[in-house]
Design an enzyme around this catalytic site. Structure first.
Site, short mmCIF file in Angstrom:
data_model
loop_
_atom_site.label_atom_id
_atom_site.label_comp_id
_atom_site.label_asym_id
_atom_site.label_seq_id
_atom_site.Cartn_x
_atom_site.Cartn_y
_atom_site.Cartn_z
N ASN A 11 -15.32 -27.46 12.80
CA ASN A 11 -14.95 -26.78 14.05
C ASN A 11 -15.78 -27.34 15.22
O ASN A 11 -16.98 -27.12 15.30
CB ASN A 11 -15.20 -25.28 13.84
N GLU A 40 -14.63 -23.75 -1.80
CA GLU A 40 -14.03 -22.43 -1.96
C GLU A 40 -15.06 -21.35 -1.64
O GLU A 40 -16.17 -21.36 -2.19
CB GLU A 40 -13.53 -22.27 -3.39
N ASP A 69 -21.13 -18.28 8.21
CA ASP A 69 -19.95 -17.53 7.79
C ASP A 69 -19.92 -16.27 8.63
O ASP A 69 -20.97 -15.70 8.95
CB ASP A 69 -20.01 -17.19 6.30
N PHE A 152 -10.66 -16.22 20.29
CA PHE A 152 -9.75 -16.50 19.18
C PHE A 152 -9.78 -15.30 18.24
O PHE A 152 -10.51 -14.33 18.48
CB PHE A 152 -10.19 -17.78 18.44
N TYR A 154 -9.99 -12.18 16.20
CA TYR A 154 -9.96 -10.74 16.46
C TYR A 154 -10.55 -10.37 17.83
O TYR A 154 -10.71 -9.18 18.13
CB TYR A 154 -10.71 -10.00 15.34
N ASP A 155 -10.88 -11.37 18.65
CA ASP A 155 -11.46 -11.08 19.97
C ASP A 155 -10.65 -10.06 20.79
O ASP A 155 -11.23 -9.19 21.43
CB ASP A 155 -11.63 -12.37 20.79
N LYS A 175 -19.79 -14.54 26.34
CA LYS A 175 -19.58 -14.18 24.93
C LYS A 175 -20.54 -14.98 24.04
O LYS A 175 -21.17 -14.43 23.15
CB LYS A 175 -18.14 -14.42 24.49
N HIS A 180 -22.44 -12.57 17.93
CA HIS A 180 -23.03 -12.56 16.60
C HIS A 180 -23.55 -13.95 16.23
O HIS A 180 -24.69 -14.12 15.82
CB HIS A 180 -21.99 -12.08 15.58
N ARG A 181 -22.70 -15.00 16.43
CA ARG A 181 -23.09 -16.36 16.05
C ARG A 181 -24.22 -16.87 16.95
O ARG A 181 -25.17 -17.48 16.48
CB ARG A 181 -21.87 -17.28 16.16
#
Ligand code: IMP
Length: 201
Positions: A11, A40, A69, A152, A154-155, A175, A180-181
């Site tokens: 990303n 996975e 994550d 993007f 659930y914002d 933001k 959180h990130r």
């Protein structure tokens, strides 16, 4: 020479964000390090999944590997979608449908019963294979309607009372500052600088 860190993401927005927060390190993507494996996410917590991703890359490259994550936790529905945030209702389902579904599931929830948050966990696997972790969250309430075009996922349904806006309505730079990130990355920067400040890069 700046110390190299591989960030286990494809990303570009996350890479940009982490490079801005950790300018003293040379941050490269897993792809740029020549790694393209499908990992996975079998963990049941953000921490587990962050570790699984960083360790899978570290097993191939060694060095320092970072991963993250994150997801949305909605208290009224037992913390869902949580670690399944991107897979909720199916990976290919649009966020308009996912967001509308969460709003419908909260039709009887009032006031603070609508509490929710974005949560992020960052993991760094260090040269010796040991792992360190940081976390961050951004608290809010699930809104009654989808609102806002920024961001993007659930914002558009996480309403932030102190701004009287959803996370998709606030300025993107703002933001990143309160997210959180952003919080988890800033905490990781501090930890990495403590570990590496007196060593030759
Ligand atoms: P990942 O950690 O990039 O895999 O993100 C997991 C999922 O959590 C995303 O696909 C989104 O559904 C959700 N998510 C994580 N952070 C955010 C955010 O800042 N805004 C909106 N949704 C988010």
């Amino acid at each position: 020479m700046r110390r190299k860190i591989i960030f286990a993401t494809g990303n570009q927005n996350k890479l940009k964000e982490i490079r801005a927060i950790l300018p003293t390190f040379d941050i490269i993507s897993a792809k740029d390090a020549g790694i393209s494996i499908d990992i996975e996410e079998t963990g049941t917590s953000f921490r587990d999944n962050a570790y699984i991703k960083a360790k899978a890359i570290w097993d191939i490259t060694g060095g320092i590997v970072l991963s993250d994550d994150s997801g949305l936790e909605v208290d009224y529905i037992g913390g869902e979608p949580g670690v399944y945030s991107s897979r909720y209702m199916g990976e290919n389902t649009s966020y308009t449908i996912k967001n509308q579904n969460i709003i419908s599931r909260l039709k009887d929830a009032k006031g603070n019963e609508r509490s929710a948050r974005f949560r992020a966990c960052i993991c760094a696997v260090l040269e010796d294979g040991s792992a360190i972790f940081t976390e961050g969250s951004m608290e809010g309430l699930i809104s009654q309607t989808i609102s806002g075009e920024n961001g993007f996922g659930y914002d558009p349904i996480l309403y932030l009372p102190e701004y009287d806006k959803t996370s998709a309505e606030i300025d993107p730079d703002e933001k990143n500052r309160i997210s959180h990130r952003g919080k988890a990355l800033t905490a990781m920067k501090k930890k990495l600088e403590e570990i590496y400040e007196n060593t030759d890069c």
